[in-house]
Motif scaffolding. Sequence first.
Motif, mmCIF file in Angstrom:
data_model
loop_
_atom_site.group_PDB
_atom_site.id
_atom_site.type_symbol
_atom_site.label_atom_id
_atom_site.label_comp_id
_atom_site.label_asym_id
_atom_site.label_seq_id
_atom_site.Cartn_x
_atom_site.Cartn_y
_atom_site.Cartn_z
ATOM 1 N N ASN A 67 0.813 -1.229 0.000
ATOM 2 C CA ASN A 67 0.000 0.000 0.000
ATOM 3 C C ASN A 67 0.842 1.272 0.000
ATOM 4 O OD1 ASN A 67 -2.837 1.052 0.171
ATOM 5 N ND2 ASN A 67 -1.934 2.076 1.968
ATOM 6 N N ASN A 68 2.042 1.211 0.584
ATOM 7 C CA ASN A 68 2.916 2.392 0.539
ATOM 8 C C ASN A 68 3.238 2.744 -0.906
ATOM 9 O OD1 ASN A 68 3.016 2.488 3.309
ATOM 10 N ND2 ASN A 68 5.083 1.601 3.487
ATOM 11 N N ASP A 69 3.295 4.010 -1.190
ATOM 12 C CA ASP A 69 3.690 4.460 -2.529
ATOM 13 C C ASP A 69 5.187 4.744 -2.532
ATOM 14 O OD1 ASP A 69 0.983 4.577 -3.691
ATOM 15 O OD2 ASP A 69 0.680 6.233 -2.282
ATOM 16 N N PRO A 70 5.981 3.897 -3.224
ATOM 17 C CA PRO A 70 7.425 4.146 -3.282
ATOM 18 C C PRO A 70 7.700 5.488 -3.967
ATOM 19 C CG PRO A 70 6.852 2.004 -4.247
ATOM 20 C CD PRO A 70 5.575 2.749 -4.059
ATOM 21 N N ILE A 71 8.837 6.057 -3.646
ATOM 22 C CA ILE A 71 9.204 7.354 -4.212
ATOM 23 C C ILE A 71 10.478 7.219 -5.031
ATOM 24 C CG2 ILE A 71 9.528 9.808 -3.695
ATOM 25 C CD1 ILE A 71 8.541 9.237 -0.848
ATOM 26 N N GLY A 72 10.474 7.811 -6.210
ATOM 27 C CA GLY A 72 11.672 7.820 -7.045
ATOM 28 C C GLY A 72 12.119 9.258 -7.287
#
Lengths: 354, 354, 354, 354
Positions: free
Chosen positions: B259-264
Motif C-alpha cells: 500500500n505504501n507508494d514508493p518514491i523515485g
Amino acid sequence: MSGNTFGSIFRLTTFGESHGPGLGGVVDGCPAGIPLDESMLQLELDKRKPGQGGLASTARKEADKVEILSGVFEGKTTGTSIGFTIPNTNQRSHDYSTIKDVFRPGHADYSFTAKYGFRDYRGGGRSSGRETVSRVAGGAIAQELLRSEGIAIYAYTVELGGIPVNAYDFEGAQDRPYFSPDPDIVDVWNDRVKDVKSQGDTLGGVVEVRATSVPAGLGEPVFDKLDARLAYALMSVGAVKGVEIGSGMNASCSLGSLNNDPIGPDGFLSNNAGGILGGISSGQDIVARAFIKPIPSISQEQSTVTTDGIATSLSIGGRHDIAAIPRINPVLKAMMAMTIADMLLLDRRLGVRD
Amino acid sequence: MSGNTFGSIFRLTTFGESHGPGLGGVVDGCPAGIPLDESMLQLELDKRKPGQGGLASTARKEADKVEILSGVFEGKTTGTSIGFTIPNTNQRSHDYSTIKDVFRPGHADYSFTAKYGFRDYRGGGRSSGRETVSRVAGGAIAQELLRSEGIAIYAYTVELGGIPVNAYDFEGAQDRPYFSPDPDIVDVWNDRVKDVKSQGDTLGGVVEVRATSVPAGLGEPVFDKLDARLAYALMSVGAVKGVEIGSGMNASCSLGSLNNDPIGPDGFLSNNAGGILGGISSGQDIVARAFIKPIPSISQEQSTVTTDGIATSLSIGGRHDIAAIPRINPVLKAMMAMTIADMLLLDRRLGVRD
Amino acid sequence: MSGNTFGSIFRLTTFGESHGPGLGGVVDGCPAGIPLDESMLQLELDKRKPGQGGLASTARKEADKVEILSGVFEGKTTGTSIGFTIPNTNQRSHDYSTIKDVFRPGHADYSFTAKYGFRDYRGGGRSSGRETVSRVAGGAIAQELLRSEGIAIYAYTVELGGIPVNAYDFEGAQDRPYFSPDPDIVDVWNDRVKDVKSQGDTLGGVVEVRATSVPAGLGEPVFDKLDARLAYALMSVGAVKGVEIGSGMNASCSLGSLNNDPIGPDGFLSNNAGGILGGISSGQDIVARAFIKPIPSISQEQSTVTTDGIATSLSIGGRHDIAAIPRINPVLKAMMAMTIADMLLLDRRLGVRD
Amino acid sequence: MSGNTFGSIFRLTTFGESHGPGLGGVVDGCPAGIPLDESMLQLELDKRKPGQGGLASTARKEADKVEILSGVFEGKTTGTSIGFTIPNTNQRSHDYSTIKDVFRPGHADYSFTAKYGFRDYRGGGRSSGRETVSRVAGGAIAQELLRSEGIAIYAYTVELGGIPVNAYDFEGAQDRPYFSPDPDIVDVWNDRVKDVKSQGDTLGGVVEVRATSVPAGLGEPVFDKLDARLAYALMSVGAVKGVEIGSGMNASCSLGSLNNDPIGPDGFLSNNAGGILGGISSGQDIVARAFIKPIPSISQEQSTVTTDGIATSLSIGGRHDIAAIPRINPVLKAMMAMTIADMLLLDRRLGVRD
C-alpha cells in the motif's frame, strides 16, 4: 498551521508535539453539571496505550497521565472551558540518523515538508499519532456528556488483515484483545499478525463505531448532515482512508427495494441507513465503519529518495506497531462521541420552538 | 436549522426550497480578478439537468436559469461577496395525496419530522435534491478560481448498478452519457437501467472525483486534513453513503509493503494515497470515490406507516429518476472544487513565512 | 458557556478560574519562524502584576509563571498550535462569609447567577479579572508576530480619576507608574488615589492604545471592519464601558470640514480617523481609547440584597485595587495586538491576486 | 474580501454593491414558527429611505422593494435559511469625473485602494452606505424573533450637531423627525441643519439604542460578552466612531460609590451598567450609544491628492445628506436586534442543564 479546533458548539482545541514538553487541549461549550474527574479521561487514555490486547502493538511504556486544570469543581463540570494537559515523559532520544534525511513512503514526510519547508523527524511532530491523546481526552469528556443523556459509544474491530469477525458482541468487545466483538477470532488474528510481522510487514483493518440510544432529530439537513460530520471526524484520524455509513459501499450495488429500510408500527425493520436519513438521526443506532490502512513503517526495504531527491532504499527498524488497530479504536470512539455531542448541543439550540 | 454555510475561507451560504419562489446563495471569500460570468455557472447547472445522457434520469424540463446579482464587474470578480439566484419555474402542483400522510422508506420524511415537527411533503422542501443547484453554482465559481491556478476537477461514473467501467478516460467522460470514462460501458448500463426500471426498482453506483495539478501542501495536519474536508464535502450530498480516498477500502486488507507508494527521483511511483499524505496534498492527483445509494422512490410496494403510525404499504408512481447518477456528478464535482479552493486560500494564509 | 476563543485566523482559546489548579490557553494560527520564548510572555505578564507603579494597585504577591508546552522549537515558532499554562499559586483561602450570600453591586454576581444558576463566590471564577492572564500571554505572542512586521503596540493611561495628562510620550510611558505618557502627572494621580482610597472609594480612567507602522489595507469593508473588531476586543475586557476610535465622541459634535483629515502629497495632514477609514487601516497610527469604570469593590456601605432577595448593606474590606489602571493596560495592549495580528493574517489571505 | 457574515447562531450573510443589479442576504439560524412576511421587512427599509423626517437627508427616490425567496411558508418561518433580494433601481449615472481620480477626505477611497488596488468610484461599491439595506432587512427578521419573546428594540437620536435632547420619549420617537425622543428639539435641530447646510458643511450626532424586556443571562463571560458583541455590531456601521454602554464614558471619571448600581428587593435602583454586568444581561434595559461622525462629503473646498499623489482641492457637489442621522438609526436598530437574537439563541443552547 490552523485547524486545531474540532466542533462548533462542543469544541476541542488541541496542542502538543510528540517530542515537546507536553500535549493537551481545551474543551469549550460543555454544559455545567456533568459528572467529571480525571479518572474518566484516564480510563480512555489507557485504552490507547501500546501493548493493550493482541499482538499488533508493542509494549512500550507511555505514562500519559492527564491533569485537568479548569472547568471542574467538586466532581462536576461548571460550564466553563475545561483545560487539560498530558506531559511527555517517554522521550528517550532515538537514533534518527536512518530517517532524518529521507522521505518515508506512506508517511507525511514529503507533503509536510512541501507545506512548511521543514519537518520534525523526531516522530512526526504535530503529524505524529501521539497528537491523538488530546482527542481521546476530549472524547472522554464528550462521552460523559452523552452518558448523562443515555447515549453510549462503541468502537470495535470488525476486520483485521482481511479477516472479518463472525460475531458482533460490541458490548463485550471493550474487554477483549483488539476490541474484538468475536471471542473466537482473536487467536486467528494473533496468528495473522505474527505471520505478517515475521515478514517485516504491517496490516490494516476495519473498525466499526456505534452510538446507541441517540434521539431522532440530530443533524442539519444541508451541509452539516450528521453523516457528513461523522465522515469528517473519522477521516481526520491518520491512517483512515475510507468511511461508510450503514450499508455504505454495498448500497452502491444494491437495489432500492433491498436497500430501503421498511417501516412498521414498532419502527424501522432494518438499518441499512446506519441510523441516518437525509442527514438526520432516525432514532436507530448510528453505525459507521472506518477503513484503516496498514502502518507505513515497515522493516522491508522500500524505494524512496533523500530530502535532496537522490534515489535510495529504506528499512525502518525499531519496535513499531504492526497495525493501528487496536490503539486507533479509542480515538475513533472519541471522534464519534464529540461529533454527536456537538450535534446534540447544536440541535438543542434550533429545533422547533416551544 | 443551521449549517447552510459551506467552507471556512471560500464560503458558500445557500437558501431555497423545492417549492418556494427560488433558490440561490452567496459566495464570500472569492479573490478579485477571477474571470466570471453567468454562462460559466449555467454550464455546470445544465449538466445537472434531468435527461442528460443515459436513461437513468427522466426528461423533465427544468430551466434553472442563474442570475448573478453582485461581486462581478466587467467579467471579473471584484473580491466582494457574489450573490446569485435561481428562480423556481417548474412547480406544477403534483398530486401528493399518496405520500402526504405516510413516511417514505429511504427518505428523510421520518427523521425530518422528528426534528422539526413537520415536513414539506411537496418534494422535500430544504431536504430536496433541488437544494443542490446552489452548490453547483457555487462550485462553478470555485472551478473558475481553480482554473486560474491550473487546477481542473472531474467527476465520472466508475460503477453503475454493480457494473464497473473498464477504461478511465475521465477527460472524455464529460461529454458521454452517465459521464462515463468508458465508451463501451454505456450500452451495458442502459440495458441494466431498462431492466431495473421495468421491475419498478432503482439502482446506485460509484462516482470518482479527481483534481489534477493540485500543488503539494494543501490541507492542515490535524483536524482539517484535506481528506477529512473532502469526506465531509462529499458525504454532505444526499444519497452518498460512503467515501474513500485513493486505495481506500482496499487499503484495509492490504499490506504496508503493497500500500505504501514508493518514491523515485521523479516523484511517487504509485498513488494508493490518492494524492494525500498526513492530510496534506502530495502533488499527485487528488482521487476520491463516492458510493451512491439507489434512489429510494420506487414503484414497487413497500411496507411503511402513516404519520399516525398505522401500518400501510406504498408504491411511488410518477416519473422518478432510476439513479442519482449522472445528475449527482456535477454536484460532487462542485463539492470537491469548493473544498480545494477553500484549502488553497487557507494555505495561502499560513504557510511558511517569506 | 461558550465564547472562550478570540480571533478568526490568529486564534486564542483560554481556560482557567481564579481558584482552580491553573489557567492557560492555546494560540492557533501563528505562522512558523517567529522568534519566541517564555521570557517574552513573562515580560508582559509581569506588567500585569499588582503593585507595579503608582498606588492604585496593592502589592499582593502573584507569581504568574508561564510555561510553553508546544509550538516552539529552538527559540522559534513551528507553526503548530502553541499551548501554555499558568499555575495558580496564590490561593490562600480568604474569608468569603461576608460576600458568599449577597450580590455585590457592580459585579457580575447577579447576572452570572441568573445565567448559570450558581456562582463561584471565591473570586468570581471564570468572571474574575484573573482570566486576563491568558489574554496577556496570547497577546505577547501576537506582539512578537507584529514585531517581525515592524508593528509596535502601546497602552498608556491618558486620564485617571478625571485628571487628564498634558503630555503624550507613549514610548516612555511603558517604564512609568500608571504607564503614564506624562511624567509630571504621576504625583497628582498618586494624591488623587490616596484621597479616594481614604474615603473607601475607587476610581476609573481612560487608556489609549496605539499601533504604529501598521500597513494600509487591514480590515474588511463590511462587518469585519478593523474598528469593529477593535471595539469588540477592547470591550470584551471587564470594566471597559466605552470605546472610541480617533476623534471618537468628539466627532459627533464636530463638522465635516473640521473632522475630515485633509490629504497632502506626503500623506494625511491629521488623524481624526484614528488610522481607520471605511473599516480599513490607512497607514497612520491606529489610535483607540478605552473608558474604564471604577473598581466596584468599595469599603463604603452599599445597599444590596442577599441571594434570597432580602435587603441588606455591604462593605467590602480586604486589600482591593483602587483602579483597574494600570493592571488593565497590558490586557488592552494584548487585545489590540491579537486583533491586528488577526486582521494582518486575514488580509494576507484575500487581497488582490498577484 | 471576507467578513460578509454577521452573527454566530442567528447569522446574516449579505451581498450587493451600490451599482450592481441588486443587493440581498441570507439569514441562517432563525427558528421555525416566527410570523414573517415581506411587509415587516419593508417597514424597516422604509425608515431608512432618504427624506424621512427632518431636513438632514435629501428626498431622493429609492424604491428598495424587498423580496423573500425562501424560508417562509404561509406567513411563518420554516426554520430553513431565509434568502431575500433588493434590486437596485436608482442607478442613473451621475457625473463622477470630479471624484474619479481623487481621494475624497473622510471616505474609504484611499484605504480601499491600498487594500484592493482599485475602487468603485461610482458610489463606493461594497463600501457604500447602500450596503446597509441588507442589514436592515436582516434586522427586521431578528426583531420579529425578539418580538415573539417580548423584546423590543429602539433607536433614537439623543444629540444632533452638538445639541442634546431634554426628553427621552423613545417610544414616541419612532414617529418623529430625526427619530427624536424630544418633540421640542426638532425645530432647533432643523435650524442647525439649515445653518450648517448653508455653509456647505455637514454634522454628526449621537444615537441611543435600547432593548427592553431582555431576560437576564444573555452574553458569555469571557470574550463574547454582550457588550463586546454590541460594540462590534454598532462600530461595524460606517460613520460610527465611538460606542458606550450605560454610563459609558462618564463612568471613567466617576467613583465606585456613584457608579455602582445599588440593588433593592425589587431589583436594581439605577442602571449605570446599561443592563450588562460582567458581559451578561442583568434584566434591565440594554442601553448603548453610538457616536456618529459628520458626513465626509462637503461642498466646501478640501485639500487632497489625486490617485497619482498630486496635490489638488475638492468640492463635492450634488444632493448629499447633511447628517447620517436619521437614516442610520434603523441600521443601528437592526445591528442591536441581530446581536441580541444571536446571544439569545446562543444562551438557549448552553445554560445550566435541566
